[in-house]
Design a protein around this motif. Structure first.
Motif, short mmCIF file in Angstrom:
data_model
loop_
_atom_site.label_atom_id
_atom_site.label_comp_id
_atom_site.label_asym_id
_atom_site.label_seq_id
_atom_site.Cartn_x
_atom_site.Cartn_y
_atom_site.Cartn_z
N SER A 169 0.83 -1.20 0.00
CA SER A 169 0.00 0.00 0.00
C SER A 169 0.87 1.25 0.00
N TYR A 206 0.11 1.83 6.00
CA TYR A 206 0.56 1.84 4.62
C TYR A 206 2.08 1.66 4.61
N ASP A 207 2.59 1.16 3.49
CA ASP A 207 4.01 0.82 3.41
C ASP A 207 4.87 1.96 2.88
N MET A 246 0.54 5.74 0.44
CA MET A 246 -0.25 6.96 0.63
C MET A 246 0.40 8.08 -0.17
N HIS A 281 -2.48 -0.80 -3.12
CA HIS A 281 -3.61 -0.12 -2.51
C HIS A 281 -3.18 1.34 -2.35
N LYS A 308 8.61 4.89 7.56
CA LYS A 308 7.99 4.64 6.26
C LYS A 308 9.02 4.77 5.15
#
Length: 367
Positions: free
Chosen positions: A81, A147-148, A83, A107, A170
């Motif tokens: 995922s 999220y990754d 963002m 995602h 992150k």
């Protein structure tokens, strides 16, 4: 080409996703969908459509080549995922990160900038209709979600804030302040028409929008006159629209300042700040309020850009070149070190998905 090789052979992207993205591009150019997006873009409808279509057109031939590659990639087995924190001044990053996330089976969580949430919401609605399996959502949070990867678009200060806050936990890709310029060697009429198209697209607010155009000293005034004519003509079809008071004031201020300089000239729209061409014999880069405001400055040889750009080298996104044979020769020369991206003037707003972005590898290959 090395990135294309890595993309197709190491990352194993699904060919079906490439074809789906091709179909998405065609579907987005449907009149009904264009109107739906334009209605919440804050831009005049014709201007938004012109800008979006130019961006999408830059991908078509490239995707066609990828889809016919003989070693067809297989799907990624593990989806991750990401963002994306979006900027307030341009929709282009949202479009690019959407394509990259789809190609990489991510995602995608989108955090809109203040004032752009209506557009982001409409964009996500349309993308979900066209790509039902695409997991794309909107959020106003950054810290409470799982999220990754974090992708941040904005000013250098914005990127630094997110890097300090999330950089250790992150995988962060930061795209800060960048600008583009152009160099015209000959063929002023066509060069001016192409430059006007790149300036009008997205109202010159993207990092690929040319802010300063360099031409031979003896041609500066001639080119500026033709450029002003072309931008004025484009304004009748693709109007800029309103800007805020601060931007309007800054455009008027710089017009007044340049008008009283020696050997300088201002050619501009009357009774509005819709467009401005600033002519100066000083070839140093100067601040630009954008919104269809362009500097025209002298450089008799493209090699002169080395000294002109050296104080700003880490912020140069792209250099547009005209004509095409000059672009081809520049790509073979040492001056290529000035930028990771050289584009044909008139195609600066139709970038490749495989171009370097802000000095980083292409999003579609690295997310």
């Amino acid at each position: 080409m090395i990135f294309l090789y890595l993309f197709l052979y190491n990352n194993k992207m699904n060919t079906e996703r490439i074809i789906s993205l091709q179909n998405l591009i065609d579907a987005l150019q449907d009149c009904k969908r264009l109107n739906a997006l334009a209605a919440v873009s804050g831009m005049p409808s014709s201007t938004f459509k012109f800008s979006l279509v130019r961006t999408l057109d830059g991908w078509k031939e490239e995707l066609k080549q990828w889809s016919t590659n003989q070693d067809s990639p297989v799907p990624r087995k593990i989806a991750v995922s990401a963002m994306a924190v979006l900027p307030s001044n341009s929709f282009a990053p949202l479009i690019e990160v959407t394509a990259a996330a789809w190609l990489r089976n991510l995602h995608l969580i989108v955090k809109p900038a203040r004032g752009s949430d209506k557009f982001v919401k409409r964009w996500i609605e349309i993308i979900r209709q066209l790509l039902p399996s695409f997991d794309i959502t909107e959020t106003f949070e950054t810290s409470k979600l799982d999220y990754d990867r974090l992708i941040v678009f904005g000013s250098d200060e914005t990127v630094d804030i997110f890097r300090k806050r999330f950089g250790r936990e992150k995988d962060l890709f930061g795209f800060g302040h960048r600008f583009s310029i152009a160099y015209v060697d000959s063929d002023l009429e066509n060069a001016a028409e192409n430059a006007a198209a790149d300036i009008v697209s997205w109202n010159q607010l993207g990092c690929l929008s040319p802010q300063t155009i360099f031409v031979k000293s003896k041609l500066v005034f001639d080119f500026a006159e033709v450029l002003a004519e072309k931008i004025n003509k484009a304004e009748q079809i693709y109007p800029r629209g309103e800007v805020n008071i601060e931007t309007s004031y800054e455009i008027q201020r710089i017009r007044r300042e340049v008008a009283v300089r020696d050997n300088s000239k201002v050619i501009a729209s009357t009774n509005s700040t819709a467009w401005t061409v600033l002519i100066s014999p000083d070839n140093r880069l100067e601040s630009c309020p954008l919104n269809r405001t362009a500097w025209v400055k002298p450089a008799d040889f493209i090699q002169e850009l080395n000294s002109i750009l050296s104080p700003h080298i880490h912020h140069v996104e792209a250099i547009g070149i005209w004509p095409e044979d000059k672009l081809n020769s520049v790509l073979k020369e040492e001056s290529k070190k000035l930028s990771d991206t050289y584009l044909l003037l008139g195609k600066m707003q139709s970038p490749s998905l495989s171009r370097m972005h802000s000095g980083l590898p292409p999003l579609a290959f690295t997310l």
